[in-house]
Write an enzyme that holds these catalytic residues in place. Structure first.
Site, short mmCIF file in Angstrom:
data_model
loop_
_atom_site.label_atom_id
_atom_site.label_comp_id
_atom_site.label_asym_id
_atom_site.label_seq_id
_atom_site.Cartn_x
_atom_site.Cartn_y
_atom_site.Cartn_z
N CYS A 123 2.84 26.57 -33.64
CA CYS A 123 2.58 25.98 -32.31
C CYS A 123 1.66 24.77 -32.47
O CYS A 123 1.89 23.73 -31.82
CB CYS A 123 1.97 27.00 -31.37
SG CYS A 123 3.16 28.18 -30.67
N ASN A 177 13.27 34.80 -42.75
CA ASN A 177 12.52 35.99 -43.13
C ASN A 177 11.98 36.62 -41.85
O ASN A 177 11.34 35.95 -41.05
CB ASN A 177 11.37 35.62 -44.07
CG ASN A 177 11.86 35.02 -45.38
OD1 ASN A 177 12.84 35.50 -45.94
ND2 ASN A 177 11.19 33.99 -45.86
N GLY A 209 9.39 39.62 -45.50
CA GLY A 209 8.56 38.63 -46.18
C GLY A 209 8.11 37.49 -45.30
O GLY A 209 7.67 36.45 -45.79
N HIS A 228 5.89 32.90 -36.23
CA HIS A 228 6.56 32.07 -35.21
C HIS A 228 7.94 31.81 -35.83
O HIS A 228 8.03 31.21 -36.91
CB HIS A 228 5.77 30.78 -34.98
CG HIS A 228 6.36 29.83 -33.98
ND1 HIS A 228 5.61 29.18 -33.02
CD2 HIS A 228 7.64 29.41 -33.79
CE1 HIS A 228 6.39 28.40 -32.28
NE2 HIS A 228 7.64 28.52 -32.74
N HIS A 244 11.26 30.94 -37.54
CA HIS A 244 11.66 29.68 -38.17
C HIS A 244 12.78 29.96 -39.16
O HIS A 244 12.93 31.07 -39.65
CB HIS A 244 10.47 29.02 -38.87
CG HIS A 244 9.78 29.91 -39.85
ND1 HIS A 244 8.86 30.85 -39.47
CD2 HIS A 244 9.91 30.05 -41.19
CE1 HIS A 244 8.43 31.51 -40.53
NE2 HIS A 244 9.07 31.05 -41.59
#
Ligand code: 5GP
Ligand code: ZN
Length: 113
Positions: free
Chosen positions: A5, A86, A92, A97, A99
């Site tokens: 963020c 992941n 892992g 957030h 991605h």
């Protein structure tokens, strides 16, 4: 506080690769391949479970798919690339957030499946 963020808001610098109203994409700080871009929804979702269950999740997932393809074209990844997400502790994931890693620019051999 969320690292990604803060990157999206420009509070922490990054090397931007692509941006639209839904996603922000930037080079990974510790690249695992010649091209290693992180595709990150601008709205905070913890992980892919969170994005899938949200009312507006499909819009963000669609924007992620579009961004992946724009990046692949811009980076000349016509011979292929890999997308990795992941999810959670066992997957892992280290930044909570959601991605998507876009990896390419070399023949990727480290397959687990
Ligand atoms: P994960 O392990 O959660 O799937 O991926 C997190 C990724 O974020 C890692 O590949 C790591 O190198 C990258 N990363 C962590 N901190 C930063 C940062 O401050 N800037 C950038 N550009 N990438 C980061
Ligand atoms: Zn966040």
């Amino acid at each position: 506080m969320c690292l990604f963020c803060d990157i999206i808001e420009g509070k922490i610098p990054s090397t931007k690769v692509y941006e639209d109203d839904k996603v922000f994409c930037f080079n990974d700080i510790n690249p695992a391949a010649p091209v290693h871009v992180l595709v990150v929804p601008k709205k905070h979702f913890d992980d892919i479970r969170d994005i899938a269950s949200a009312d507006d999740g499909q819009e963000y997932l669609g924007a992620v798919a579009k961004a992946i393809n724009v990046i692949a074209e811009d980076k000349g990844l016509g011979s292929g690339f890999r997308v990795i997400n992941n999810c959670g502790e066992d997957g892992g994931q280290t930044v909570m957030h959601v991605h998507f890693h876009v990896l390419g620019g070399v023949k990727l051999n480290e397959k687990i499946l």
